[in-house]
Motif scaffolding. Structure first.
Motif, mmCIF file in Angstrom:
data_model
loop_
_atom_site.group_PDB
_atom_site.id
_atom_site.type_symbol
_atom_site.label_atom_id
_atom_site.label_comp_id
_atom_site.label_asym_id
_atom_site.label_seq_id
_atom_site.Cartn_x
_atom_site.Cartn_y
_atom_site.Cartn_z
ATOM 1 N N SER A 59 0.847 -1.197 0.000
ATOM 2 C CA SER A 59 0.000 0.000 0.000
ATOM 3 C C SER A 59 0.879 1.242 0.000
ATOM 4 C CB SER A 59 -0.910 0.006 1.227
ATOM 5 O OG SER A 59 -1.822 -1.055 1.162
ATOM 6 N N LEU A 60 0.392 2.267 -0.670
ATOM 7 C CA LEU A 60 1.116 3.539 -0.735
ATOM 8 C C LEU A 60 0.202 4.658 -0.280
ATOM 9 C CD1 LEU A 60 2.659 3.213 -4.319
ATOM 10 C CD2 LEU A 60 3.762 2.678 -2.144
ATOM 11 N N LYS A 61 0.800 5.672 0.308
ATOM 12 C CA LYS A 61 0.067 6.880 0.685
ATOM 13 C C LYS A 61 0.589 8.033 -0.173
ATOM 14 C CE LYS A 61 -1.335 5.705 5.278
ATOM 15 N NZ LYS A 61 -2.604 5.154 4.934
ATOM 16 N N LYS A 62 -0.310 8.906 -0.541
ATOM 17 C CA LYS A 62 0.054 10.049 -1.361
ATOM 18 C C LYS A 62 1.230 10.794 -0.725
ATOM 19 C CE LYS A 62 -1.905 14.169 -3.499
ATOM 20 N NZ LYS A 62 -3.107 14.962 -3.729
ATOM 21 N N GLY A 63 2.235 11.083 -1.539
ATOM 22 C CA GLY A 63 3.415 11.801 -1.056
ATOM 23 C C GLY A 63 4.552 10.915 -0.602
ATOM 24 N N GLN A 64 4.331 9.637 -0.410
ATOM 25 C CA GLN A 64 5.402 8.743 0.029
ATOM 26 C C GLN A 64 6.463 8.600 -1.053
ATOM 27 O OE1 GLN A 64 3.348 5.089 1.204
ATOM 28 N NE2 GLN A 64 4.150 5.360 3.257
ATOM 29 N N GLY A 84 8.934 -2.292 -5.666
ATOM 30 C CA GLY A 84 9.817 -1.430 -4.902
ATOM 31 C C GLY A 84 9.491 -1.463 -3.436
ATOM 32 N N SER A 85 10.092 -0.540 -2.721
ATOM 33 C CA SER A 85 9.850 -0.440 -1.286
ATOM 34 C C SER A 85 9.699 1.026 -0.898
ATOM 35 C CB SER A 85 10.984 -1.083 -0.485
ATOM 36 O OG SER A 85 12.192 -0.399 -0.696
ATOM 37 N N ARG A 90 8.897 8.105 8.601
ATOM 38 C CA ARG A 90 7.569 8.145 9.200
ATOM 39 C C ARG A 90 6.865 6.779 9.139
ATOM 40 N NH1 ARG A 90 2.924 12.243 7.131
ATOM 41 N NH2 ARG A 90 1.365 11.648 8.643
ATOM 42 N N TYR A 91 7.248 5.964 8.154
ATOM 43 C CA TYR A 91 6.628 4.652 7.971
ATOM 44 C C TYR A 91 7.668 3.552 8.146
ATOM 45 C CZ TYR A 91 2.950 7.544 6.031
ATOM 46 O OH TYR A 91 1.990 8.500 5.869
ATOM 47 N N VAL A 92 8.389 3.596 9.259
ATOM 48 C CA VAL A 92 9.478 2.671 9.527
ATOM 49 C C VAL A 92 8.995 1.224 9.475
ATOM 50 C CG1 VAL A 92 11.146 1.925 11.268
ATOM 51 C CG2 VAL A 92 10.778 4.340 10.854
ATOM 52 N N ASP A 93 7.764 0.954 9.904
ATOM 53 C CA ASP A 93 7.256 -0.416 9.915
ATOM 54 C C ASP A 93 7.098 -0.983 8.506
ATOM 55 O OD1 ASP A 93 5.203 1.546 9.658
ATOM 56 O OD2 ASP A 93 3.705 -0.017 9.983
ATOM 57 N N GLN A 94 7.034 -0.143 7.494
ATOM 58 C CA GLN A 94 6.891 -0.608 6.116
ATOM 59 C C GLN A 94 8.195 -0.593 5.339
ATOM 60 O OE1 GLN A 94 3.941 2.200 4.776
ATOM 61 N NE2 GLN A 94 2.344 0.644 4.887
ATOM 62 N N ILE A 97 10.021 -3.598 3.020
ATOM 63 C CA ILE A 97 9.056 -4.526 2.459
ATOM 64 C C ILE A 97 8.932 -4.219 0.974
ATOM 65 C CG2 ILE A 97 6.652 -5.299 2.462
ATOM 66 C CD1 ILE A 97 6.549 -4.474 5.423
ATOM 67 N N ILE A 98 9.182 -5.220 0.152
ATOM 68 C CA ILE A 98 9.121 -5.029 -1.294
ATOM 69 C C ILE A 98 7.818 -5.616 -1.823
ATOM 70 C CG2 ILE A 98 10.178 -5.638 -3.502
ATOM 71 C CD1 ILE A 98 12.872 -5.540 -2.092
#
Length: 129
Positions: A59-64, A84-85, A90-94, A97-98
């Motif tokens: 999953s991606l969030k706008k601006g990531q 990709g990863s 801010r999203y260290v938990d993700q 992960i590829i």
């Protein structure tokens, strides 16, 4: 807790198995920066939110910011996906992960290489944990 129950619990933990699931291929070929797809092709920014429909995707969030490792070569009539990863404190938990995401939700902001390798995808490219 009784002693036999503790033993059963421990044995149960030791005998858990991990099962990977083979998912449908998204493409037969991909473009990478090297033969192992370990070099980053480019950096991109998510233009919109994307919710992963299954375990092959992230999953991606706008601006990531996203590191792009490979670009699938779409078959006729298929969607265009990249792998990709996520890069973000801010999203260290993700981070690390590829997974796959549609190329249409990203804007490449920096290309790291023009030299690419075209190769066949394998079943391992589409396994889910």
């Amino acid at each position: 807790m009784s002693y036999p129950l503790v033993i059963l619990f421990c044995v149960g933990l030791l005998h858990q198995t991990t099962r990977a699931v083979l998912m449908d291929k998204l493409a037969d070929q991909k473009i990478c920066g090297d033969a192992e797809c370990s070099y980053v092709l480019s950096m991109a920014t998510a233009l919109d939110d994307f919710i992963a429909p299954d375990c092959r995707f992230i999953s991606l969030k706008k601006g990531q910011m996203v590191y792009v490792y490979s670009k699938l070569i779409a078959a006729e009539g298929a969607g265009v996906f990249w792998s990709g990863s996520i890069y973000s404190e801010r999203y260290v938990d993700q981070m690390g992960i590829i997974g796959y995401f549609p190329a249409t939700v990203l804007k490449e902001t920096q290309k790291f290489t023009e030299n690419t390798v075209k190769m066949q995808t394998t079943d391992m490219d589409f396994y889910c944990d």
